[in-house]
Design a protein around this motif. Structure first.
Motif, PDB file in Angstrom:
ATOM      1  N   ASN A 205       0.805  -1.228   0.000  1.00 17.67           N
ATOM      2  CA  ASN A 205       0.000   0.000   0.000  1.00 17.67           C
ATOM      3  C   ASN A 205       0.835   1.273   0.000  1.00 17.67           C
ATOM      4  N   ALA A 206       2.130   1.143  -0.237  1.00 20.49           N
ATOM      5  CA  ALA A 206       2.981   2.336  -0.275  1.00 20.49           C
ATOM      6  C   ALA A 206       2.637   3.185  -1.503  1.00 20.49           C
ATOM      7  N   ASP A 207       2.840   4.487  -1.400  1.00 17.61           N
ATOM      8  CA  ASP A 207       2.560   5.393  -2.510  1.00 17.61           C
ATOM      9  C   ASP A 207       3.603   5.212  -3.612  1.00 17.61           C
ATOM     10  N   CYS A 208       3.148   5.229  -4.855  1.00 21.04           N
ATOM     11  CA  CYS A 208       4.068   5.126  -5.993  1.00 21.04           C
ATOM     12  C   CYS A 208       3.309   5.453  -7.269  1.00 21.04           C
ATOM     13  N   THR A 209       4.026   5.596  -8.361  1.00 22.24           N
ATOM     14  CA  THR A 209       3.393   5.823  -9.648  1.00 22.24           C
ATOM     15  C   THR A 209       2.772   4.521 -10.148  1.00 22.24           C
ATOM     16  N   SER A 210       1.914   4.630 -11.137  1.00 20.44           N
ATOM     17  CA  SER A 210       1.262   3.430 -11.670  1.00 20.44           C
ATOM     18  C   SER A 210       2.274   2.472 -12.298  1.00 20.44           C
ATOM     19  N   ASP A 211       3.299   3.035 -12.959  1.00 17.49           N
ATOM     20  CA  ASP A 211       4.324   2.178 -13.560  1.00 17.49           C
ATOM     21  C   ASP A 211       5.103   1.416 -12.494  1.00 17.49           C
ATOM     22  N   VAL A 212       5.461   2.103 -11.425  1.00 18.77           N
ATOM     23  CA  VAL A 212       6.186   1.439 -10.337  1.00 18.77           C
ATOM     24  C   VAL A 212       5.288   0.402  -9.668  1.00 18.77           C
ATOM     25  N   ARG A 213       3.990   0.715  -9.535  1.00 19.64           N
ATOM     26  CA  ARG A 213       3.060  -0.246  -8.939  1.00 19.64           C
ATOM     27  C   ARG A 213       3.016  -1.522  -9.760  1.00 19.64           C
ATOM     28  N   THR A 214       2.969  -1.420 -11.068  1.00 14.98           N
ATOM     29  CA  THR A 214       2.963  -2.613 -11.921  1.00 14.98           C
ATOM     30  C   THR A 214       4.254  -3.405 -11.749  1.00 14.98           C
ATOM     31  N   ARG A 215       5.373  -2.691 -11.739  1.00 12.31           N
ATOM     32  CA  ARG A 215       6.662  -3.357 -11.531  1.00 12.31           C
ATOM     33  C   ARG A 215       6.726  -4.011 -10.151  1.00 12.31           C
ATOM     34  N   TYR A 216       6.129  -3.350  -9.173  1.00 13.15           N
ATOM     35  CA  TYR A 216       6.141  -3.899  -7.811  1.00 13.15           C
ATOM     36  C   TYR A 216       5.480  -5.273  -7.774  1.00 13.15           C
ATOM     37  N   TRP A 217       4.302  -5.390  -8.402  1.00 19.25           N
ATOM     38  CA  TRP A 217       3.587  -6.663  -8.335  1.00 19.25           C
ATOM     39  C   TRP A 217       4.392  -7.790  -8.982  1.00 19.25           C
ATOM     40  N   ILE A 218       5.062  -7.499 -10.073  1.00 19.22           N
ATOM     41  CA  ILE A 218       5.853  -8.545 -10.730  1.00 19.22           C
ATOM     42  C   ILE A 218       7.109  -8.870  -9.927  1.00 19.22           C
ATOM     43  N   ALA A 219       7.723  -7.855  -9.341  1.00 18.12           N
ATOM     44  CA  ALA A 219       8.893  -8.105  -8.499  1.00 18.12           C
ATOM     45  C   ALA A 219       8.506  -8.901  -7.255  1.00 18.12           C
ATOM     46  N   ALA A 220       7.371  -8.555  -6.637  1.00 14.91           N
ATOM     47  CA  ALA A 220       6.901  -9.289  -5.463  1.00 14.91           C
ATOM     48  C   ALA A 220       6.559 -10.728  -5.836  1.00 14.91           C
ATOM     49  N   ALA A 221       5.929 -10.908  -7.003  1.00 18.14           N
ATOM     50  CA  ALA A 221       5.592 -12.256  -7.463  1.00 18.14           C
ATOM     51  C   ALA A 221       6.855 -13.071  -7.705  1.00 18.14           C
ATOM     52  N   GLY A 222       7.855 -12.445  -8.334  1.00 20.80           N
ATOM     53  CA  GLY A 222       9.104 -13.150  -8.597  1.00 20.80           C
ATOM     54  C   GLY A 222       9.806 -13.580  -7.326  1.00 20.80           C
ATOM     55  N   LEU A 223       9.814 -12.698  -6.319  1.00 17.79           N
ATOM     56  CA  LEU A 223      10.436 -13.034  -5.043  1.00 17.79           C
ATOM     57  C   LEU A 223       9.680 -14.162  -4.345  1.00 17.79           C
ATOM     58  N   ALA A 224       8.347 -14.079  -4.332  1.00 18.73           N
ATOM     59  CA  ALA A 224       7.547 -15.132  -3.697  1.00 18.73           C
ATOM     60  C   ALA A 224       7.726 -16.464  -4.412  1.00 18.73           C
ATOM     61  N   ALA A 225       7.792 -16.425  -5.751  1.00 19.32           N
ATOM     62  CA  ALA A 225       7.990 -17.661  -6.508  1.00 19.32           C
ATOM     63  C   ALA A 225       9.360 -18.272  -6.219  1.00 19.32           C
ATOM     64  N   THR A 226      10.365 -17.422  -6.075  1.00 25.58           N
ATOM     65  CA  THR A 226      11.699 -17.918  -5.732  1.00 25.58           C
ATOM     66  C   THR A 226      11.701 -18.540  -4.342  1.00 25.58           C
ATOM     67  N   ALA A 227      11.050 -17.872  -3.393  1.00 23.31           N
ATOM     68  CA  ALA A 227      10.954 -18.429  -2.037  1.00 23.31           C
ATOM     69  C   ALA A 227      10.187 -19.746  -2.051  1.00 23.31           C
ATOM     70  N   ALA A 228       9.176 -19.848  -2.899  1.00 27.26           N
ATOM     71  CA  ALA A 228       8.423 -21.096  -3.016  1.00 27.26           C
ATOM     72  C   ALA A 228       9.320 -22.229  -3.503  1.00 27.26           C
ATOM     73  N   TRP A 229      10.166 -21.924  -4.489  1.00 31.84           N
ATOM     74  CA  TRP A 229      11.066 -22.961  -4.997  1.00 31.84           C
ATOM     75  C   TRP A 229      12.059 -23.395  -3.928  1.00 31.84           C
ATOM     76  N   LEU A 230      12.551 -22.451  -3.126  1.00 28.13           N
ATOM     77  CA  LEU A 230      13.453 -22.800  -2.031  1.00 28.13           C
ATOM     78  C   LEU A 230      12.753 -23.719  -1.038  1.00 28.13           C
TER      79      LEU A 230
END
Length: 469
Positions: free
Chosen positions: A190-215
């Motif tokens: 819920n942090a403030d950011c631009t729409s472009d950064v928000r889109t990048r955030y979701w993919i970066a968060a997904a990538g990190l969670a997916a990596t943690a899942a593989w671990l």
């Protein structure tokens, strides 16, 4: 709900409407499907995916040209759509649900439903809104109030670091750290950011969670892995405007397919073995459907990975012709893939990894058809010799499989030699999954332990994996 593509959330009040209750009593699902789609805004394709029905069948049911009366299909639809059992003539037991309360995400029967809902961005499944609260590890508050591009760069760099460490050493050494990072990143939703950064955030968060899942998967923490993958899938949909969103969603689904096949054992009870193999194939098919239904196309490399993993599924089912067809498609796609079009999470797909994928298909097939063992030996040997030193875990995973292929081919001395190499390689890592591969090798070797070399190898396996006994 608007961002998920639905006009409003599902509500039990829908089934209190007299015309819907009458339709349910008469098993007239055409009226029910139409009412649900009007209420939620789902398309026929999306509703069909949630119910394991094709779009043409949903359409035919709505037009009154086909009916659904098989009790198993009706029960499945009722569980997935939250239809009160008594409206369909089912006896009410316990809490009144047709679905059993599952003790873990590995065994829960609605897991494919949840995964499909997360992939489609559908809030029909009530658990999607609570995914973040079910993640492993401790949640934490965030004092950050703004997100910038540099923050996203940092999240992506952290994910890449975990991936590289996992490939070299296994998931055990860094799983807890990855869980903590996922919670820190999730706290920034819920942090403030631009729409472009928000889109990048979701993919970066997904990538990190997916990596943690593989671990988590690599240390046999399957429940945590599935929770993290489900959360990551939901995040990829939220960031679907990102060019890498589809690639990441498909890769996550294929990682889950990988897990389902790993959980399957040839010596498992028939009902459990069949469920795992069918689950794996369903996930691979969902990955293929997702690849063609989202805003951005998948990379050629990821398309090749879809076919390679699908080949594993067919091999596990003993379908040699379909396995070879899928392998051929994968080979063609990998052959024309461009480095420039390869997503960061597919950087591990080297020539050795592609060869290992082919060898694994032949090995899975050899469990029901021993004539496939020589091809498995050829491909797996080439892969093991070709793995870079920083991909030690990939080599260690393949060695027990190669030893098993030697057993299937009747070359017991080579199997024993390879098995010892596998023991040494696994001992240098923190990967319970590799230990499980050794245990699986021990199970296969039990058929051949009249041979002294095989008996000695089994004794060494039991010494390093005592919990398997």
């Amino acid at each position: 709900m608007r961002s998920a593509g639905l006009r409003r959330p599902m509500s039990p009040e829908l089934y209190d409407q007299p015309y819907v209750r009458d339709a349910l009593a008469a098993y007239d699902f055409g009226i029910v499907f139409t009412a649900i789609r009007e209420y939620t805004g789902l398309s026929q394709t999306q509703l069909g995916a949630l119910l394991d029905l094709g779009q043409p069948r949903v359409s035919a049911v709505e037009r009154g040209e086909r009916r659904i009366g098989h009790v198993k299909v009706v029960a499945r639809m009722a569980s997935r759509l939250g239809i009160p059992p008594h409206l369909l003539g089912f006896p009410v037991e316990g809490g009144g649900s047709l679905s059993m309360k599952e003790v873990s995400w590995v065994d829960r029967r609605d897991f494919l439903v949840l995964v499909t809902a997360a992939t489609l961005g559908s809030n029909l499944h009530p658990e999607l809104a609570r995914l973040g609260n079910s993640l492993p590890g401790d949640s934490m508050p965030s004092i950050r109030t703004r997100l910038g591009a540099a923050d996203i760069d940092a999240i992506e760099a952290i994910s890449e670091g975990f991936r590289r460490w996992d490939m070299a050493h296994g998931g055990g050494f860094c799983r807890a750290a990855a869980f903590a990072q996922v919670h820190q990143v999730r706290a920034l939703e819920n942090a403030d950011c631009t729409s472009d950064v928000r889109t990048r955030y979701w993919i970066a968060a997904a990538g990190l969670a997916a990596t943690a899942a593989w671990l988590a998967y690599d240390v046999e923490d399957h429940d945590s892995a599935r929770r993290l993958w489900a959360y990551a899938l939901d995040a990829t949909y939220r960031g679907q405007d990102h060019p890498r969103s589809t690639d990441l969603a498909v890769t996550i689904l294929l990682d889950m397919t990988h897990q389902s096949l790993h959980l399957w054992r040839p010596d498992s009870p028939d009902d459990d073995a069949g469920r795992r193999r069918q689950e794996a194939l369903a996930l691979a098919r969902l990955a293929s459907t997702t690849a063609g239904s989202r805003k951005h196309p998948v990379s050629t490399m990821t398309a090749g990975y879809i076919s390679a993993v699908t080949a594993w599924c067919w091999a596990a089912l003993g379908e040699a012709e379909q396995m070879r067809r899928a392998m051929g498609t994968a080979e063609d796609l990998y052959g024309v893939a461009s480095v420039d079009n390869t997503p960061p999470w597919a950087s591990f797909v080297t020539h050795a990894e592609i060869t290992a994928q082919q060898g694994h298909s032949y090995y899975l097939l050899s469990l029901t058809d021993s004539t496939a063992a020589p091809a498995a030996i050829e491909q797996l040997t080439a892969a093991i010799n070709g793995h870079a030193i920083e991909h030690a875990r990939s080599r260690a995973v393949a060695l027990p499989t190669l030893a098993g292929a030697y057993l299937q081919a009747g070359d017991y001395d080579s199997a024993a030699t390879c098995g010892r190499d596998a023991i040494s390689a696994v001992a240098a890592l923190s990967s319970e999954r590799c230990c499980t591969r050794l245990r699986h090798l021990d199970t296969i070797a039990a058929r051949y332990d009249r041979n002294p070399s095989v008996a000695d190898m089994r004794e060494e396996i039991r010494m390093v994996t005592p919990l398997a006994l």
